[in-house]
Write a protein that holds these residues in place. Sequence first.
Motif, PDB file in Angstrom:
ATOM      1  N   ASP A 142      55.185  45.854  36.693  1.00  0.00           N
ATOM      2  CA  ASP A 142      56.025  44.668  36.715  1.00  0.00           C
ATOM      3  C   ASP A 142      55.678  43.756  37.881  1.00  0.00           C
ATOM      4  N   VAL A 143      54.863  44.250  38.821  1.00  0.00           N
ATOM      5  CA  VAL A 143      54.538  43.472  40.017  1.00  0.00           C
ATOM      6  C   VAL A 143      53.257  42.688  39.768  1.00  0.00           C
ATOM      7  N   ILE A 144      53.376  41.364  39.712  1.00  0.00           N
ATOM      8  CA  ILE A 144      52.226  40.495  39.473  1.00  0.00           C
ATOM      9  C   ILE A 144      51.787  39.878  40.797  1.00  0.00           C
ATOM     10  N   VAL A 145      50.516  39.988  41.086  1.00  0.00           N
ATOM     11  CA  VAL A 145      49.931  39.440  42.309  1.00  0.00           C
ATOM     12  C   VAL A 145      48.937  38.365  41.910  1.00  0.00           C
ATOM     13  N   LYS A 146      48.987  37.209  42.575  1.00  0.00           N
ATOM     14  CA  LYS A 146      48.100  36.111  42.231  1.00  0.00           C
ATOM     15  C   LYS A 146      47.131  35.797  43.364  1.00  0.00           C
ATOM     16  N   THR A 147      45.917  35.427  42.981  1.00  0.00           N
ATOM     17  CA  THR A 147      44.985  34.886  43.962  1.00  0.00           C
ATOM     18  C   THR A 147      45.249  33.390  44.089  1.00  0.00           C
ATOM     19  N   ASN A 148      44.600  32.758  45.057  1.00  0.00           N
ATOM     20  CA  ASN A 148      44.875  31.347  45.302  1.00  0.00           C
ATOM     21  C   ASN A 148      44.465  30.453  44.129  1.00  0.00           C
ATOM     22  N   ASN A 149      43.514  30.920  43.304  1.00  0.00           N
ATOM     23  CA  ASN A 149      43.108  30.105  42.148  1.00  0.00           C
ATOM     24  C   ASN A 149      43.904  30.450  40.891  1.00  0.00           C
ATOM     25  N   GLY A 150      44.937  31.299  41.031  1.00  0.00           N
ATOM     26  CA  GLY A 150      45.830  31.572  39.916  1.00  0.00           C
ATOM     27  C   GLY A 150      45.520  32.819  39.108  1.00  0.00           C
ATOM     28  N   THR A 151      44.436  33.534  39.438  1.00  0.00           N
ATOM     29  CA  THR A 151      44.120  34.772  38.714  1.00  0.00           C
ATOM     30  C   THR A 151      45.213  35.802  38.961  1.00  0.00           C
ATOM     31  N   GLU A 152      45.657  36.477  37.904  1.00  0.00           N
ATOM     32  CA  GLU A 152      46.746  37.443  38.017  1.00  0.00           C
ATOM     33  C   GLU A 152      46.223  38.872  38.040  1.00  0.00           C
ATOM     34  N   TYR A 153      46.764  39.652  38.961  1.00  0.00           N
ATOM     35  CA  TYR A 153      46.489  41.091  39.052  1.00  0.00           C
ATOM     36  C   TYR A 153      47.822  41.830  39.011  1.00  0.00           C
ATOM     37  N   PHE A 183      48.016  51.795  46.577  1.00  0.00           N
ATOM     38  CA  PHE A 183      48.046  50.925  45.399  1.00  0.00           C
ATOM     39  C   PHE A 183      46.642  50.457  45.054  1.00  0.00           C
ATOM     40  N   GLU A 184      46.451  50.140  43.771  1.00  0.00           N
ATOM     41  CA  GLU A 184      45.252  49.452  43.306  1.00  0.00           C
ATOM     42  C   GLU A 184      45.704  48.252  42.488  1.00  0.00           C
ATOM     43  N   TYR A 185      44.765  47.335  42.201  1.00  0.00           N
ATOM     44  CA  TYR A 185      45.118  46.096  41.512  1.00  0.00           C
ATOM     45  C   TYR A 185      44.181  45.895  40.334  1.00  0.00           C
ATOM     46  N   MET A 229      37.570  42.586  45.810  1.00  0.00           N
ATOM     47  CA  MET A 229      36.799  43.838  45.702  1.00  0.00           C
ATOM     48  C   MET A 229      37.704  44.979  45.256  1.00  0.00           C
ATOM     49  N   GLY A 230      38.557  44.723  44.282  1.00  0.00           N
ATOM     50  CA  GLY A 230      39.404  45.780  43.734  1.00  0.00           C
ATOM     51  C   GLY A 230      40.785  45.825  44.343  1.00  0.00           C
ATOM     52  N   PHE A 231      40.915  45.423  45.621  1.00  0.00           N
ATOM     53  CA  PHE A 231      42.218  45.415  46.290  1.00  0.00           C
ATOM     54  C   PHE A 231      42.585  43.970  46.601  1.00  0.00           C
ATOM     55  N   VAL A 232      43.842  43.612  46.321  1.00  0.00           N
ATOM     56  CA  VAL A 232      44.278  42.227  46.498  1.00  0.00           C
ATOM     57  C   VAL A 232      45.492  42.183  47.433  1.00  0.00           C
ATOM     58  N   PRO A 233      45.333  41.738  48.670  1.00  0.00           N
ATOM     59  CA  PRO A 233      46.511  41.535  49.527  1.00  0.00           C
ATOM     60  C   PRO A 233      47.473  40.546  48.885  1.00  0.00           C
ATOM     61  N   GLU A 234      48.748  40.724  49.166  1.00  0.00           N
ATOM     62  CA  GLU A 234      49.778  39.887  48.557  1.00  0.00           C
ATOM     63  C   GLU A 234      50.304  38.866  49.555  1.00  0.00           C
ATOM     64  N   TRP A 235      50.958  37.805  49.051  1.00  0.00           N
ATOM     65  CA  TRP A 235      51.486  36.745  49.914  1.00  0.00           C
ATOM     66  C   TRP A 235      53.001  36.847  49.993  1.00  0.00           C
ATOM     67  N   VAL A 236      53.519  37.049  51.205  1.00  0.00           N
ATOM     68  CA  VAL A 236      54.958  37.138  51.429  1.00  0.00           C
ATOM     69  C   VAL A 236      55.323  36.110  52.494  1.00  0.00           C
ATOM     70  N   ASP A 237      55.973  35.028  52.092  1.00  0.00           N
ATOM     71  CA  ASP A 237      56.371  33.958  53.025  1.00  0.00           C
ATOM     72  C   ASP A 237      55.183  33.454  53.840  1.00  0.00           C
ATOM     73  N   ARG A 284      49.876  45.256  40.336  1.00  0.00           N
ATOM     74  CA  ARG A 284      49.871  46.303  41.352  1.00  0.00           C
ATOM     75  C   ARG A 284      50.222  47.649  40.705  1.00  0.00           C
ATOM     76  N   ILE A 285      49.298  48.621  40.856  1.00  0.00           N
ATOM     77  CA  ILE A 285      49.447  49.935  40.231  1.00  0.00           C
ATOM     78  C   ILE A 285      49.418  51.013  41.312  1.00  0.00           C
ATOM     79  N   ALA A 286      50.324  51.986  41.237  1.00  0.00           N
ATOM     80  CA  ALA A 286      50.308  53.101  42.184  1.00  0.00           C
ATOM     81  C   ALA A 286      49.061  53.951  41.959  1.00  0.00           C
ATOM     82  N   LYS A 287      48.374  54.305  43.051  1.00  0.00           N
ATOM     83  CA  LYS A 287      47.174  55.150  42.962  1.00  0.00           C
ATOM     84  C   LYS A 287      47.578  56.622  42.952  1.00  0.00           C
ATOM     85  N   GLU A 288      46.770  57.416  42.309  1.00  0.00           N
ATOM     86  CA  GLU A 288      47.044  58.841  42.242  1.00  0.00           C
ATOM     87  C   GLU A 288      46.601  59.554  43.514  1.00  0.00           C
TER      88      GLU A 288
END
Length: 711
Positions: free
Chosen positions: A72-83, A58-60, A40-48, A85-89
């Motif tokens: 430069d920050v690429i975030v992936k969903t479990n099915n491989g879709t790439e988003y 941030f927005e995605y 829904m517009g925001f994508v939590p990231e996976w860290v360990d 990460r962009i700083a929000k104003e």
Amino acid sequence: MKKLFTLFVLLTCVLGAKAEWVEDYKVDYSKYSGFPFYVMGFVPEWVDGVMTDMGGNFEYVTTDNEDGKSSDVIVKTNNGTEYYRIAKEEGTWHQYFIADGIPTELDGSYTVKAMVKASEACTVPVNFQWGWGDGQRVSSSLNVGTEWAEVEMEVSGIGGTSCALIAQPNTAAIIEWKYVIVGHNAKPQKPITWLEQLENGDAEKTWAEMGLADVKYDDMENNFKVCAWAKQKGTNVNEETGGSDPFPANIEEVDGSKVFVVHGAVADTEGDAAAWDNQFWIQSKQPWKEGTQIKVSFRYKASKACKTNTQMHHQKPSDYQIWYAIGDVEFTTEWQNFEKIITIDASQANAWSVAFNLNPDVKEAVDFYFDDLSWQTMKLDEGYFVAGANPAEGLDYDLDNAIEFVENEEGALEATVGEKGAYVSQVMISTIRGNDAAFKGATLKPAGAIVNDPDTWLNYAPASLAKLTLPGAGIWKIYIDTEYSSMAFEMIEGTIIEPIEINPNPTVVVVKGQERDWRGTDNDGNPIEEQVGEGQPWDNQFFIVANRALTAGEETIVEFDYVANVEAKTTTQCHVNPGEYKDWNCIGDVTFTTEEQHFSKTLTVGSNADGMKSIAFNMAEIKGACDYTIKNIVWKLADGTESLIDQTGTNNFYVKEGAGTAPYQYGDPSGINSVSNDNVVSGKAYNLAGQAVSKNFKGIVVKNGKKYVVE
């Protein structure tokens, strides 16, 4: 001995069997490499292996739908879709799923447990929802600390059978999630007898009846005779639509026995629609009524490990009905057994089949194998049944022993509910008995207010979870005319609650709303300002507080006169006590002008607002300061039998004037009177900004309408 046994049975019925904790759902995020839910517009990231919310600053975005944005920050969903990460104003509010596909019962109560921590202590609002319309959710919150801890929240009044959890933080804090568990304390149900509703779910048997393979998917008279249908991209092309029509699934020998097979072709349709390039259907021989509980089971494997998702379809395979059915199914290259019990809800009613979308994540050609297909239903009593309750006296529904309607001399059905010492003031009438969830899903609701008159017949219609409020507590005789779908009510013994005289409270409330620290939003129709602040629409508020908590389904009327010194729109919310947010919509928007107006609206408490006490007016929707005047306030039950507020005085009115202040009772400009060092012993506590705080919080807190200093 017989008398002792009878006494034991009676005590068991009265005291009830001990409820046991049942874990209905668990998601362990370490099993995923990326976000596994709908975005829904925001994508939590996976860290360990930890699902990490990097904060609301941030927005995605994906590269194919946002121009001029890169990161430069690429975030992936479990099915491989790439988003990216962009700083929000501006702004920190964001939302995302933390669970989906939670099996629930109508009117159920659930506990949500989450192993979570944050970079700073915060309160995370969470919606427990079963749809996207008004009233299709209940709201609560999780209080998150800075160390790993399992935190809980309670929800009740659930109105659906498949739910999701959506977190809606309003913070820049980093929030880390390890797992979420949903469960409830379940009372024992009667033993269930399951009846098989599928005659040819074994491929061996279907092989012996190969004449069925000649049935076409649009042969509405005979297509239900085939339980297994398949569609392979590019096979059996429909010249009119260009798509591929379903056909009876192949039957082949695999691992020494005959099974149903779909030889999936490469899925190359553009976008998400590729998921159903190849499909498989398990079809019933009948449609399913709302409230019916079904057990679906089968054996399955594939030539490649992959996930499928499932939908409900109509009688004709490929005739879509609703996007959810039995949840996602994870295939491996080894045979597995699937079994799940589902309750048919309003959106699934009259469905015939479960459709497997075979290509949501893997687009290459995959072979799918199924066997031992089974649809089973509970053996239930069918007819007309009534159970009674009296919430004021603590008398709850006993649906297992609901009273069956019987035909009287006039040809109508009748039943008597309630008895001396156990008067009822509320009833549920259903067409099914034998299982609580099924009973609640098949209830009937009359159109109009119930009156004590056997000659006043009200038309009725099916309505899930219809609790009917009677105009008094007593013994009631209820009549049903099935030919005209109508019912009537007659009190045999008890007390009818008569309407009382209710006068408007004459207090003139003036809220001196302070100028808002503008956020630069345009939610009031004004141009976006250049300067961005931290203000919120609820920086100025007015509260009408009822003398008691309201329950879902109660119908009330709200009236008042109102005027302001400038034109200003206000939004309204449901709260428990002032500042204890319950739901985002209450009586709709109220637009103040410089001319006095009269407001009147019927407010029916939704399941998402169950337990509310307060109507909150958000009076900082505009940027400027404004004086709001409200008077002649009425809040009463729609039947006129109770005023929910005092008809004189200011006990029921609270105001908040300016960001960072706490609500206080109107007429007490110093704020909430009592400030003490007493220990805070019960209930939720809030800081002066109205945010819920943990028991370890130090400083001034607001609790149960009073200020306390916690050291």
